[in-house]
Design an enzyme around this catalytic site. Sequence first.
Site, PDB file in Angstrom:
ATOM      1  N   CYS A  29       0.828  -1.207   0.000  1.00  0.00           N
ATOM      2  CA  CYS A  29       0.000   0.000   0.000  1.00  0.00           C
ATOM      3  C   CYS A  29       0.863   1.259   0.000  1.00  0.00           C
ATOM      4  O   CYS A  29       1.914   1.298   0.649  1.00  0.00           O
ATOM      5  CB  CYS A  29      -0.904   0.022   1.234  1.00  0.00           C
ATOM      6  SG  CYS A  29      -2.009  -1.409   1.352  1.00  0.00           S
ATOM      7  N   CYS A  59       1.601   2.583   3.507  1.00  0.00           N
ATOM      8  CA  CYS A  59       2.179   1.636   4.466  1.00  0.00           C
ATOM      9  C   CYS A  59       3.261   2.293   5.312  1.00  0.00           C
ATOM     10  O   CYS A  59       4.117   3.026   4.799  1.00  0.00           O
ATOM     11  CB  CYS A  59       2.769   0.444   3.718  1.00  0.00           C
ATOM     12  SG  CYS A  59       3.565  -0.776   4.790  1.00  0.00           S
ATOM     13  N   ASP A  60       3.233   2.033   6.620  1.00  0.00           N
ATOM     14  CA  ASP A  60       4.246   2.612   7.506  1.00  0.00           C
ATOM     15  C   ASP A  60       5.373   1.637   7.829  1.00  0.00           C
ATOM     16  O   ASP A  60       6.224   1.917   8.669  1.00  0.00           O
ATOM     17  CB  ASP A  60       3.607   3.147   8.797  1.00  0.00           C
ATOM     18  CG  ASP A  60       2.837   2.079   9.554  1.00  0.00           C
ATOM     19  OD1 ASP A  60       2.840   0.905   9.116  1.00  0.00           O
ATOM     20  OD2 ASP A  60       2.213   2.410  10.571  1.00  0.00           O
ATOM     21  N   THR A  61       5.376   0.482   7.158  1.00  0.00           N
ATOM     22  CA  THR A  61       6.481  -0.469   7.338  1.00  0.00           C
ATOM     23  C   THR A  61       6.990  -0.942   5.967  1.00  0.00           C
ATOM     24  O   THR A  61       7.167  -2.132   5.731  1.00  0.00           O
ATOM     25  CB  THR A  61       6.048  -1.680   8.198  1.00  0.00           C
ATOM     26  OG1 THR A  61       4.885  -2.291   7.611  1.00  0.00           O
ATOM     27  CG2 THR A  61       5.747  -1.255   9.621  1.00  0.00           C
ATOM     28  N   GLU A 113      -1.702 -10.550  12.617  1.00  0.00           N
ATOM     29  CA  GLU A 113      -2.226  -9.391  11.904  1.00  0.00           C
ATOM     30  C   GLU A 113      -1.967  -9.609  10.414  1.00  0.00           C
ATOM     31  O   GLU A 113      -0.820  -9.782   9.997  1.00  0.00           O
ATOM     32  CB  GLU A 113      -1.544  -8.113  12.381  1.00  0.00           C
ATOM     33  CG  GLU A 113      -1.780  -7.829  13.864  1.00  0.00           C
ATOM     34  CD  GLU A 113      -1.053  -6.581  14.359  1.00  0.00           C
ATOM     35  OE1 GLU A 113      -0.187  -6.059  13.625  1.00  0.00           O
ATOM     36  OE2 GLU A 113      -1.344  -6.145  15.484  1.00  0.00           O
ATOM     37  N   HIS A 131       0.936   3.568  19.886  1.00  0.00           N
ATOM     38  CA  HIS A 131       2.389   3.444  19.958  1.00  0.00           C
ATOM     39  C   HIS A 131       3.089   4.588  19.228  1.00  0.00           C
ATOM     40  O   HIS A 131       4.178   5.021  19.638  1.00  0.00           O
ATOM     41  CB  HIS A 131       2.837   2.090  19.380  1.00  0.00           C
ATOM     42  CG  HIS A 131       2.386   1.847  17.976  1.00  0.00           C
ATOM     43  ND1 HIS A 131       1.059   1.745  17.626  1.00  0.00           N
ATOM     44  CD2 HIS A 131       3.095   1.689  16.815  1.00  0.00           C
ATOM     45  CE1 HIS A 131       0.955   1.521  16.323  1.00  0.00           C
ATOM     46  NE2 HIS A 131       2.172   1.502  15.823  1.00  0.00           N
TER      47      HIS A 131
END
Length: 204
Positions: free
Chosen positions: A38, A41-43, A102, A198
């Site tokens: 995506c 995406c943060d990873t 997840e 977080h």
Amino acid sequence: MKEISYPIKESFYSIQGEGHYYGIAAYFIRFGGCNIKCDWCDTKESWNIKQKDFVPIHKIIANVNNNHKVRTVVITGGEPTMWNLYPLIKELKKKGYRIHIETSGSYPIKEKYVDWITISPKKIKLPIQENYKKINELKIVISDENDFFFAEKQAAYIETTNCFLFLQPEWNNTFRILPKIISYIKKNPKWRISLQIHKMLNIP
């Protein structure tokens, strides 16, 4: 026989920041590889796999065991269900850990020994229909108003009343979209808000 290894991008003991179990201490195992990728995406660092990323099961287990207070292990990614997780999960369960996964739901989920399944569907590759029967938590990332229609369509596939439904603002658009999420949930109270606690606390 050669021991099974998995592409692990990172593993760490932290606080679950999202969804139903937000706020609990958990050990995270982030798998490399993703079939969706995506834009938001943060990873993204987890997408590509290198040979050095592969870690044998015994070492993964040892790393978890080194954190003596661990009770819950969260398997995430990337997309962890691209891999045969059963051997790893079986060994973790022998140690008494609670296992959460997840996933986007786009691969079959072999749920034996898994205690909690969170599916976060993506428009460009939807979950396999069978996975909707196994889900404990549906988490939809909201970046614009069209995502609410997508969320309702996904929720309609869920047959159990025991599944928790979450709307989570896309991190970079949190403050813009959050008021709309709040308004939507007030009108549709089957949904809950999931925030990335977080990130707000600036922890992994």
